[in-house]
Motif scaffolding. Structure first.
Motif, PDB file in Angstrom:
ATOM      1  N   ALA A  41       0.835  -1.209   0.000  1.00  0.00           N
ATOM      2  CA  ALA A  41       0.000   0.000   0.000  1.00  0.00           C
ATOM      3  C   ALA A  41       0.869   1.258   0.000  1.00  0.00           C
ATOM      4  O   ALA A  41       0.564   2.232  -0.694  1.00  0.00           O
ATOM      5  CB  ALA A  41      -0.927  -0.005   1.213  1.00  0.00           C
ATOM      6  N   LEU A  42       1.969   1.229   0.741  1.00  0.00           N
ATOM      7  CA  LEU A  42       2.862   2.390   0.789  1.00  0.00           C
ATOM      8  C   LEU A  42       3.630   2.572  -0.518  1.00  0.00           C
ATOM      9  O   LEU A  42       4.044   3.683  -0.845  1.00  0.00           O
ATOM     10  CB  LEU A  42       3.836   2.260   1.955  1.00  0.00           C
ATOM     11  CG  LEU A  42       3.235   2.448   3.340  1.00  0.00           C
ATOM     12  CD1 LEU A  42       4.244   2.083   4.421  1.00  0.00           C
ATOM     13  CD2 LEU A  42       2.752   3.883   3.533  1.00  0.00           C
ATOM     14  N   MET A  43       3.824   1.507  -1.266  1.00  0.00           N
ATOM     15  CA  MET A  43       4.523   1.583  -2.552  1.00  0.00           C
ATOM     16  C   MET A  43       3.623   2.120  -3.654  1.00  0.00           C
ATOM     17  O   MET A  43       4.104   2.696  -4.619  1.00  0.00           O
ATOM     18  CB  MET A  43       5.030   0.202  -2.981  1.00  0.00           C
ATOM     19  CG  MET A  43       6.244  -0.293  -2.251  1.00  0.00           C
ATOM     20  SD  MET A  43       7.734   0.637  -2.634  1.00  0.00           S
ATOM     21  CE  MET A  43       7.955   0.257  -4.370  1.00  0.00           C
ATOM     22  N   ASP A  44       2.325   1.939  -3.527  1.00  0.00           N
ATOM     23  CA  ASP A  44       1.386   2.307  -4.573  1.00  0.00           C
ATOM     24  C   ASP A  44       1.482   3.793  -4.892  1.00  0.00           C
ATOM     25  O   ASP A  44       1.152   4.634  -4.068  1.00  0.00           O
ATOM     26  CB  ASP A  44      -0.042   1.938  -4.157  1.00  0.00           C
ATOM     27  CG  ASP A  44      -1.023   2.080  -5.291  1.00  0.00           C
ATOM     28  OD1 ASP A  44      -0.637   1.853  -6.459  1.00  0.00           O
ATOM     29  OD2 ASP A  44      -2.180   2.432  -5.019  1.00  0.00           O
ATOM     30  N   GLY A  45       2.001   4.096  -6.062  1.00  0.00           N
ATOM     31  CA  GLY A  45       2.098   5.473  -6.512  1.00  0.00           C
ATOM     32  C   GLY A  45       3.211   6.284  -5.873  1.00  0.00           C
ATOM     33  O   GLY A  45       3.301   7.488  -6.077  1.00  0.00           O
ATOM     34  N   SER A  46       4.073   5.649  -5.118  1.00  0.00           N
ATOM     35  CA  SER A  46       5.143   6.386  -4.439  1.00  0.00           C
ATOM     36  C   SER A  46       6.420   6.371  -5.270  1.00  0.00           C
ATOM     37  O   SER A  46       6.539   5.634  -6.239  1.00  0.00           O
ATOM     38  CB  SER A  46       5.430   5.783  -3.065  1.00  0.00           C
ATOM     39  OG  SER A  46       6.154   4.582  -3.218  1.00  0.00           O
ATOM     40  N   SER A  47       7.336   7.170  -4.845  1.00  0.00           N
ATOM     41  CA  SER A  47       8.644   7.209  -5.510  1.00  0.00           C
ATOM     42  C   SER A  47       9.708   6.704  -4.535  1.00  0.00           C
ATOM     43  O   SER A  47      10.622   7.419  -4.173  1.00  0.00           O
ATOM     44  CB  SER A  47       8.960   8.627  -5.971  1.00  0.00           C
ATOM     45  OG  SER A  47       8.935   9.506  -4.859  1.00  0.00           O
ATOM     46  N   THR A  48       9.539   5.474  -4.099  1.00  0.00           N
ATOM     47  CA  THR A  48      10.472   4.883  -3.152  1.00  0.00           C
ATOM     48  C   THR A  48      11.826   4.678  -3.830  1.00  0.00           C
ATOM     49  O   THR A  48      11.913   4.095  -4.905  1.00  0.00           O
ATOM     50  CB  THR A  48       9.927   3.546  -2.621  1.00  0.00           C
ATOM     51  OG1 THR A  48       8.703   3.810  -1.926  1.00  0.00           O
ATOM     52  CG2 THR A  48      10.913   2.871  -1.691  1.00  0.00           C
ATOM     53  N   GLY A  49      12.882   5.166  -3.168  1.00  0.00           N
ATOM     54  CA  GLY A  49      14.225   5.034  -3.709  1.00  0.00           C
ATOM     55  C   GLY A  49      14.896   3.739  -3.327  1.00  0.00           C
ATOM     56  O   GLY A  49      15.786   3.264  -4.027  1.00  0.00           O
ATOM     57  N   LYS A 108      25.765   3.011   4.789  1.00  0.00           N
ATOM     58  CA  LYS A 108      26.833   2.625   3.860  1.00  0.00           C
ATOM     59  C   LYS A 108      26.293   1.696   2.765  1.00  0.00           C
ATOM     60  O   LYS A 108      26.615   1.862   1.582  1.00  0.00           O
ATOM     61  CB  LYS A 108      27.986   1.954   4.617  1.00  0.00           C
ATOM     62  CG  LYS A 108      29.150   1.583   3.743  1.00  0.00           C
ATOM     63  CD  LYS A 108      29.814   2.816   3.170  1.00  0.00           C
ATOM     64  CE  LYS A 108      31.020   2.429   2.333  1.00  0.00           C
ATOM     65  NZ  LYS A 108      31.541   3.583   1.596  1.00  0.00           N
ATOM     66  N   LEU A 109      25.458   0.735   3.144  1.00  0.00           N
ATOM     67  CA  LEU A 109      24.899  -0.173   2.148  1.00  0.00           C
ATOM     68  C   LEU A 109      23.942   0.576   1.219  1.00  0.00           C
ATOM     69  O   LEU A 109      23.908   0.301   0.013  1.00  0.00           O
ATOM     70  CB  LEU A 109      24.210  -1.363   2.815  1.00  0.00           C
ATOM     71  CG  LEU A 109      23.761  -2.479   1.878  1.00  0.00           C
ATOM     72  CD1 LEU A 109      24.885  -2.969   0.950  1.00  0.00           C
ATOM     73  CD2 LEU A 109      23.192  -3.649   2.674  1.00  0.00           C
ATOM     74  N   ILE A 110      23.182   1.522   1.742  1.00  0.00           N
ATOM     75  CA  ILE A 110      22.326   2.352   0.883  1.00  0.00           C
ATOM     76  C   ILE A 110      23.180   3.073  -0.154  1.00  0.00           C
ATOM     77  O   ILE A 110      22.848   3.118  -1.338  1.00  0.00           O
ATOM     78  CB  ILE A 110      21.480   3.347   1.712  1.00  0.00           C
ATOM     79  CG1 ILE A 110      20.438   2.595   2.541  1.00  0.00           C
ATOM     80  CG2 ILE A 110      20.821   4.382   0.803  1.00  0.00           C
ATOM     81  CD1 ILE A 110      19.703   3.464   3.550  1.00  0.00           C
ATOM     82  N   GLU A 111      24.303   3.629   0.284  1.00  0.00           N
ATOM     83  CA  GLU A 111      25.224   4.316  -0.635  1.00  0.00           C
ATOM     84  C   GLU A 111      25.728   3.358  -1.716  1.00  0.00           C
ATOM     85  O   GLU A 111      25.776   3.711  -2.898  1.00  0.00           O
ATOM     86  CB  GLU A 111      26.415   4.879   0.127  1.00  0.00           C
ATOM     87  CG  GLU A 111      26.088   6.004   1.057  1.00  0.00           C
ATOM     88  CD  GLU A 111      27.295   6.408   1.922  1.00  0.00           C
ATOM     89  OE1 GLU A 111      28.396   5.851   1.753  1.00  0.00           O
ATOM     90  OE2 GLU A 111      27.107   7.281   2.767  1.00  0.00           O
ATOM     91  N   ILE A 112      26.119   2.167  -1.299  1.00  0.00           N
ATOM     92  CA  ILE A 112      26.650   1.185  -2.251  1.00  0.00           C
ATOM     93  C   ILE A 112      25.583   0.780  -3.269  1.00  0.00           C
ATOM     94  O   ILE A 112      25.838   0.751  -4.468  1.00  0.00           O
ATOM     95  CB  ILE A 112      27.176  -0.062  -1.498  1.00  0.00           C
ATOM     96  CG1 ILE A 112      28.456   0.300  -0.712  1.00  0.00           C
ATOM     97  CG2 ILE A 112      27.436  -1.221  -2.459  1.00  0.00           C
ATOM     98  CD1 ILE A 112      28.884  -0.762   0.273  1.00  0.00           C
ATOM     99  N   ILE A 113      24.395   0.493  -2.798  1.00  0.00           N
ATOM    100  CA  ILE A 113      23.333   0.005  -3.674  1.00  0.00           C
ATOM    101  C   ILE A 113      22.829   1.091  -4.629  1.00  0.00           C
ATOM    102  O   ILE A 113      22.597   0.819  -5.801  1.00  0.00           O
ATOM    103  CB  ILE A 113      22.161  -0.571  -2.844  1.00  0.00           C
ATOM    104  CG1 ILE A 113      22.599  -1.882  -2.180  1.00  0.00           C
ATOM    105  CG2 ILE A 113      20.929  -0.805  -3.706  1.00  0.00           C
ATOM    106  CD1 ILE A 113      21.611  -2.431  -1.202  1.00  0.00           C
ATOM    107  N   THR A 114      22.675   2.300  -4.119  1.00  0.00           N
ATOM    108  CA  THR A 114      22.118   3.372  -4.956  1.00  0.00           C
ATOM    109  C   THR A 114      23.172   4.127  -5.736  1.00  0.00           C
ATOM    110  O   THR A 114      22.855   4.842  -6.678  1.00  0.00           O
ATOM    111  CB  THR A 114      21.314   4.377  -4.116  1.00  0.00           C
ATOM    112  OG1 THR A 114      22.195   5.039  -3.202  1.00  0.00           O
ATOM    113  CG2 THR A 114      20.157   3.692  -3.393  1.00  0.00           C
ATOM    114  N   GLY A 115      24.430   3.991  -5.307  1.00  0.00           N
ATOM    115  CA  GLY A 115      25.508   4.735  -5.963  1.00  0.00           C
ATOM    116  C   GLY A 115      25.526   6.205  -5.601  1.00  0.00           C
ATOM    117  O   GLY A 115      26.286   6.978  -6.178  1.00  0.00           O
TER     118      GLY A 115
END
Length: 119
Positions: A41-49, A108-115
């Motif tokens: 429900a939270l993903m619906d129409g959202s711009s989740t990074g 740190k993992l967010i940085e690695i995954i998203t660049g």
């Protein structure tokens, strides 16, 4: 990375609130779900990074949701008390942080995954 929306799917309220607070303090827009249904429900129409997924949510798992995220191109990783051996074969190789975890390791993992560089 400031302002990136991070969906936290975690059924332990203390872990979820701590992660939400810590990530918010670092400039992320953190939202929490305690179930896959709520996460959808939270993903619906959202711009989740990015999404952070607990593997086991009560009697459910986040594996089908992780598969959906893969298909949608939304990066994610698992935050779990389990290791990679608990993953189904099609999710082998996904990033996992084992609980307990430090917020710095999550960022740190967010940085690695998203660049994207951290805040």
């Amino acid at each position: 990375m400031t302002g990136m929306r991070v969906l936290i799917v975690e059924d332990d309220p203390l872990i979820a609130m701590d992660l939400e607070d810590e990530l918010s303090d670092r400039g992320f827009v953190a939202v929490c779900a305690t179930s896959v249904a709520r996460a959808r429900a939270l993903m619906d129409g959202s711009s989740t990074g990015l999404a952070i997924l607990d593997m086991h949510l009560g009697s459910d798992t986040s594996f089908a949701f992780a598969t959906d995220l893969m298909e949608q191109g939304v990066p994610f990783f698992f935050l779990s008390g389990n290791d990679a051996s608990a993953l189904p074969p099609h999710l082998a190789g996904c990033h996992i942080l084992t609980k307990p975890v430090r917020t710095a390791d999550v960022v740190k993992l967010i940085e690695i995954i998203t660049g994207a560089p951290g805040s």
